[in-house]
Design an enzyme around this catalytic site. Sequence first.
Site, PDB file in Angstrom:
ATOM      1  N   SER A  33      -8.910  -0.748  24.126  1.00  0.00           N
ATOM      2  CA  SER A  33      -8.335   0.564  24.386  1.00  0.00           C
ATOM      3  C   SER A  33      -6.806   0.520  24.392  1.00  0.00           C
ATOM      4  O   SER A  33      -6.195   0.275  23.363  1.00  0.00           O
ATOM      5  CB  SER A  33      -8.901   1.119  25.693  1.00  0.00           C
ATOM      6  OG  SER A  33      -8.693   2.513  25.747  1.00  0.00           O
ATOM      7  N   LYS A  66      -4.565  25.106  39.554  1.00  0.00           N
ATOM      8  CA  LYS A  66      -3.746  24.115  40.248  1.00  0.00           C
ATOM      9  C   LYS A  66      -4.589  22.966  40.803  1.00  0.00           C
ATOM     10  O   LYS A  66      -4.116  21.832  40.897  1.00  0.00           O
ATOM     11  CB  LYS A  66      -2.956  24.797  41.377  1.00  0.00           C
ATOM     12  CG  LYS A  66      -2.045  23.844  42.153  1.00  0.00           C
ATOM     13  CD  LYS A  66      -1.090  23.115  41.228  1.00  0.00           C
ATOM     14  CE  LYS A  66      -0.252  22.108  42.001  1.00  0.00           C
ATOM     15  NZ  LYS A  66       0.504  21.225  41.100  1.00  0.00           N
TER      16      LYS A  66
END
Length: 292
Positions: free
Chosen positions: A107, A159
């Site tokens: 990765s 949020k």
Amino acid sequence: MLGAMFIAPKVKQSKLASHDKIAIVYVDGVIVGGRGQVGLFTEGGGTDALIRQLHQARDDASVKAIILRINSPGGTVPASQEVGEELKKIRAAGKPVVTSMADMAASGGYWLAACTDKIYANPSTITGSLGVYMPYSNWEELYKKIGVRQEKIKSGPHKDILSPDRQLTEEERAIIQVMVDDMYNQFVEVIAAGRQLDPAKVRELADGRIYTGRQAKEAGLVDELGNMYDAIDGAANMVGIQGQPEIIEYGKKNVIESLFAAQDTYKPEQLMLKQLTEILSSAGPAAAPQSY
């Protein structure tokens, strides 16, 4: 005075007579931005120290090439990208960088490798895991069982996105998917450019699966099968060093250094456990986009 006796130099150098040197820069553990953490039994790959070491090797005129020794399951996208861009700058300035993969270079670790001139891997090195994920846990039902109710006063509807006390809305899931897709596309671009592969071919390979070093070589993700010393010999030939090159190491700490190293609040062993658990379950580590 006693304390000074325990502090070993951070740059280790062989005692060969050669003037031309090969630098080895180590990438150990999870790749994260900032300072990371080094402890007696754990080590996190904070990018601040790693980039500083790369700059030292870059600025040393006697260093003719750099070996990037990667032993990492991955890390965050921004951290991998940050180091990758520095590797490109070093190469553009005329100093080759060669990757040597150890146990694992998956990765985010592969992101770094793709930004170097040549990649060596052991036949059984674990690499690949090309992709991005955004982990998310929903503990809403557990909270209900133990009598915990979360309340928030927030400035906007998103949020508290990815908050574990509630499900994602469909709109939020779409927002996160767009972010993941964007970072995935950036990863594909890095691999395609670094390996000179067609992006469509990269997407076929970059479905998150892991590869052995031998499989990666067959797929065009690795150049040569070999260990770190094969990579050193290859780098020496690349820059025309005759005979055995002098080696200078950056970032490899001994036990005493680790014992006295400053500790931050970040706990990379938690990330490492998560990454290794996913390797064992065949999910593979990923360059997770979020900060932990």
